[in-house]
Design a protein around this motif. Structure first.
Motif, mmCIF file in Angstrom:
data_model
loop_
_atom_site.group_PDB
_atom_site.id
_atom_site.type_symbol
_atom_site.label_atom_id
_atom_site.label_comp_id
_atom_site.label_asym_id
_atom_site.label_seq_id
_atom_site.Cartn_x
_atom_site.Cartn_y
_atom_site.Cartn_z
ATOM 1 N N SER A 194 -6.557 -0.017 -2.689
ATOM 2 C CA SER A 194 -7.563 -0.099 -2.827
ATOM 3 C C SER A 194 -7.799 0.619 -1.067
ATOM 4 C CB SER A 194 -7.747 -1.766 -1.963
ATOM 5 O OG SER A 194 -6.628 -1.667 -0.935
ATOM 6 N N GLN A 195 -7.223 1.433 -0.583
ATOM 7 C CA GLN A 195 -7.444 2.147 0.392
ATOM 8 C C GLN A 195 -7.394 2.000 1.897
ATOM 9 O OE1 GLN A 195 -9.608 5.676 0.201
ATOM 10 N NE2 GLN A 195 -9.560 5.887 -2.430
ATOM 11 N N GLU A 196 -6.675 0.707 1.867
ATOM 12 C CA GLU A 196 -7.033 -0.354 3.402
ATOM 13 C C GLU A 196 -4.952 0.354 4.032
ATOM 14 O OE1 GLU A 196 -6.325 -4.889 2.820
ATOM 15 O OE2 GLU A 196 -6.710 -4.908 0.685
ATOM 16 N N ALA A 197 -4.851 1.348 3.306
ATOM 17 C CA ALA A 197 -3.737 2.997 4.123
ATOM 18 C C ALA A 197 -3.426 3.548 3.696
ATOM 19 C CB ALA A 197 -2.472 1.568 3.367
ATOM 20 N N ASP A 198 -3.565 4.379 4.509
ATOM 21 C CA ASP A 198 -3.027 6.103 4.065
ATOM 22 C C ASP A 198 -1.765 6.162 3.887
ATOM 23 O OD1 ASP A 198 -5.345 6.241 6.192
ATOM 24 O OD2 ASP A 198 -4.613 6.309 7.651
ATOM 25 N N ALA A 199 -0.695 5.510 3.590
ATOM 26 C CA ALA A 199 0.011 5.753 2.787
ATOM 27 C C ALA A 199 0.898 4.184 2.539
ATOM 28 C CB ALA A 199 1.691 6.592 3.677
ATOM 29 N N GLY A 200 1.875 4.637 1.281
ATOM 30 C CA GLY A 200 2.561 3.281 1.209
ATOM 31 C C GLY A 200 3.765 3.132 0.687
ATOM 32 N N LEU A 201 4.928 2.836 0.804
ATOM 33 C CA LEU A 201 6.882 3.964 0.305
ATOM 34 C C LEU A 201 6.991 2.674 -0.699
ATOM 35 C CD1 LEU A 201 8.383 3.749 3.569
ATOM 36 C CD2 LEU A 201 7.843 6.010 1.053
ATOM 37 N N VAL A 202 7.126 2.852 -1.849
ATOM 38 C CA VAL A 202 6.509 2.426 -3.102
ATOM 39 C C VAL A 202 7.270 3.404 -3.988
ATOM 40 C CG1 VAL A 202 4.331 1.189 -3.517
ATOM 41 C CG2 VAL A 202 5.400 3.637 -4.498
ATOM 42 N N TYR A 203 8.177 2.831 -4.836
ATOM 43 C CA TYR A 203 9.184 3.562 -6.304
ATOM 44 C C TYR A 203 8.733 4.367 -6.879
ATOM 45 C CZ TYR A 203 12.394 -0.896 -5.328
ATOM 46 O OH TYR A 203 12.966 -1.681 -4.771
ATOM 47 N N VAL A 204 8.759 5.259 -7.099
ATOM 48 C CA VAL A 204 8.609 6.275 -8.160
ATOM 49 C C VAL A 204 7.899 6.149 -9.523
ATOM 50 C CG1 VAL A 204 9.940 8.253 -7.346
ATOM 51 C CG2 VAL A 204 10.704 6.575 -9.508
ATOM 52 N N THR A 205 8.885 4.843 -10.328
ATOM 53 C CA THR A 205 8.031 4.085 -11.615
ATOM 54 C C THR A 205 6.693 2.955 -11.191
ATOM 55 O OG1 THR A 205 9.297 2.341 -10.655
ATOM 56 C CG2 THR A 205 10.021 3.723 -12.161
ATOM 57 N N ASP A 206 6.321 2.717 -9.937
ATOM 58 C CA ASP A 206 4.747 2.521 -9.669
ATOM 59 C C ASP A 206 3.681 3.590 -9.516
ATOM 60 O OD1 ASP A 206 5.997 -0.617 -8.839
ATOM 61 O OD2 ASP A 206 7.191 0.324 -7.813
ATOM 62 N N VAL A 207 4.513 4.946 -8.855
ATOM 63 C CA VAL A 207 3.580 5.948 -9.008
ATOM 64 C C VAL A 207 2.561 6.292 -10.313
ATOM 65 C CG1 VAL A 207 3.056 8.200 -8.206
ATOM 66 C CG2 VAL A 207 3.815 6.533 -6.413
ATOM 67 N N LYS A 208 3.915 6.236 -10.447
ATOM 68 C CA LYS A 208 3.180 6.713 -12.961
ATOM 69 C C LYS A 208 2.959 5.523 -13.317
ATOM 70 C CE LYS A 208 6.333 8.440 -16.439
ATOM 71 N NZ LYS A 208 7.467 9.316 -16.718
ATOM 72 N N THR A 209 2.992 4.918 -12.547
ATOM 73 C CA THR A 209 2.234 3.751 -13.666
ATOM 74 C C THR A 209 1.046 3.481 -12.908
ATOM 75 O OG1 THR A 209 3.984 1.508 -13.715
ATOM 76 C CG2 THR A 209 1.435 1.138 -13.938
ATOM 77 N N ALA A 210 0.303 3.663 -12.027
ATOM 78 C CA ALA A 210 -0.769 3.700 -11.402
ATOM 79 C C ALA A 210 -1.543 4.701 -11.668
ATOM 80 C CB ALA A 210 -0.317 4.090 -9.499
ATOM 81 N N GLY A 211 -0.918 6.192 -11.596
ATOM 82 C CA GLY A 211 -1.978 7.523 -12.612
ATOM 83 C C GLY A 211 -2.697 6.912 -11.795
ATOM 84 N N GLU A 212 -3.966 7.779 -11.826
ATOM 85 C CA GLU A 212 -4.322 8.396 -11.396
ATOM 86 C C GLU A 212 -5.095 7.965 -9.985
ATOM 87 O OE1 GLU A 212 -7.930 9.768 -13.524
ATOM 88 O OE2 GLU A 212 -7.023 11.594 -14.722
ATOM 89 N N LYS A 213 -4.423 6.823 -9.992
ATOM 90 C CA LYS A 213 -5.147 5.051 -8.797
ATOM 91 C C LYS A 213 -4.860 6.431 -7.460
ATOM 92 C CE LYS A 213 -6.455 2.278 -11.367
ATOM 93 N NZ LYS A 213 -5.832 0.412 -11.796
ATOM 94 N N VAL A 214 -3.763 6.958 -7.457
ATOM 95 C CA VAL A 214 -2.569 7.469 -6.247
ATOM 96 C C VAL A 214 -2.135 8.863 -6.354
ATOM 97 C CG1 VAL A 214 -2.256 5.339 -5.673
ATOM 98 C CG2 VAL A 214 -0.563 5.749 -6.900
ATOM 99 N N LYS A 215 -1.935 9.277 -5.480
ATOM 100 C CA LYS A 215 -1.465 10.854 -5.506
ATOM 101 C C LYS A 215 0.322 10.017 -4.703
ATOM 102 C CE LYS A 215 -0.674 15.251 -3.554
ATOM 103 N NZ LYS A 215 -1.628 16.542 -2.957
ATOM 104 N N GLY A 216 2.080 10.428 -5.043
ATOM 105 C CA GLY A 216 2.423 10.640 -5.300
ATOM 106 C C GLY A 216 3.254 11.517 -4.367
#
Length: 267
Positions: A194-216
Motif C-alpha cells: 500500500s506504500q505506507e512504508a518504504d520497506a518491510g522485512l518479510v519472508y522470501v516466500t512472501d516476496v514471491k507471492t506478492a509478484g509485481e506488487k513489491v520488489k525483493g
C-alpha cells in the motif's frame, strides 16, 4: 426293522431344524467379516488447521488438493501470526493441526502438553527486504533500513519474523527504528504494497507471492536467522486420523513440491 411313517416324518423335521440353525449361525458371522464399516480405511470428516500467516498461499493449495484426493473431507484454515495462534489454542480455540513459522512457538504448546506426539519439521524460510516497485528510499542492503528517514515496518518481536529480525540486528550490530511492528508477516507486506512504508522485512516466500506488487531485495545476513517450520496434531483434536493424514500430505513429495515452488527451503 420297519419304521413307521410317523417316525420318518419326525426325523426329517428334526434334520431340517438342525440345518436351519446351522444356517443362521453362519449368516450371523458373514456380515461382520464383510461389513464396509469394518473393512473401510477411507478418511472423512472435518479438521481445522491453524497455520502461520506466511503459509497462506501454500496451505490453501495443499488443503484444496487434499480435499480433492479425499472426497468427504473438509479442511478449514485459520491464518495468523504464530504467537497469536498459540494464544488462541492455549485459550481453548478448537483446532486439529498447528503449523508454526518457528520452533519456539511450537515448543510452547509442547511444554503445555497440548500437542499429540511430537512435531515434524517440514520447511524453512529466511527474511528478505520488500520495497515498493519504485524503491523510493533506494534500499540496497540491510544496513540501509537503519538510515534516517526510512520508514521501515517489521513484525513484532514475539512473532517469528520479528524474532528473526532481532537476531539479524544483533548479529550485524544494526539497530532499526521501525515506524510500526505488525502481528503477522502478511500485515508487514500489506504496509509495503500500500506504500505506507518504504520497506518491510518479510519472508522470501512472501516476496514471491506478492509478484509485481513489491520488489525483493535479498541480503546475505538473512542466513543468520533461518526459521524452521514444524507441524503437529493437537491433543484436543476430535479427528486425529484425518489430522495425521493432512500432515502426511504436507510432508509428502507432492507437498514438498508445493512448498519448494513457493520458495520454502528443506529442513
Amino acid at each position: 426293522m420297519s419304521i413307521s411313517r410317523k417316525t420318518i416324518t419326525a426325523l426329517l423335521a428334526a434334520g431340517a431344524l438342525a440345518a436351519g440353525v446351522a444356517g443362521c449361525a453362519g449368516s450371523s458371522n458373514t456380515p461382520a467379516a464383510t461389513s464396509p464399516a469394518s473393512s473401510s480405511s477411507s478418511i472423512s470428516g472435518e479438521i481445522t488447521v491453524f497455520a502461520a500467516a506466511s503459509l497462506k498461499a501454500t496451505f490453501t493449495k495443499l488443503a484444496s488438493d487434499f480435499e480433492a484426493k479425499n472426497p468427504g473431507t473438509k479442511v478449514t484454515l485459520n491464518f495468523a501470526g504464530s504467537s497469536g495462534l498459540v494464544t488462541q489454542i492455549t485459550q481453548g480455540a478448537p483446532a486439529d493441526v498447528f503449523a508454526s513459522a518457528d520452533t519456539k512457538n511450537m515448543a510452547k504448546l509442547s511444554d503445555a502438553k497440548l500437542i499429540d506426539g511430537t512435531a515434524t519439521n517440514f520447511a524453512t524460510n529466511v527474511l528478505e527486504i520488500a520495497v515498493p516497485p519504485s524503491n523510493p528510499a533506494s534500499i540496497a542492503s540491510f544496513a540501509d533500513l537503519a538510515k534516517s528517514g526510512v520508514k521501515v515496518v517489521v513484525c513484532a518481536p514475539q512473532v517469528p519474523c520479528g524474532s528473526a529480525t532481532e537476531t539479524i540486528e544483533k548479529a550485524t550490530g544494526t539497530t532499526l527504528a521501525p515506524v510500526s511492528e505488525e502481528s503477522s508477516v502478511t500485515d508487514v507486506l500489506g504496509k509495503v504494497t500500500s506504500q505506507e512504508a518504504d520497506a518491510g522485512l518479510v519472508y522470501v516466500t512472501d516476496v514471491k507471492t506478492a509478484g509485481e506488487k513489491v520488489k525483493g531485495i535479498p541480503f546475505p545476513e538473512s542466513d543468520k536467522a533461518v526459521n524452521t517450520y514444524p507441524i503437529a496434531t493437537l491433543g484436543a483434536s476430535k479427528n486425529k486420523e484425518l489430522a495425521q493424514a493432512f500432515i502426511a500430505a504436507v510432508t509428502s513429495a507432492d507437498g514438498k513440491k508445493v512448498l519448494d515452488d513457493a520458495g520454502f527451503g528443506t529442513p
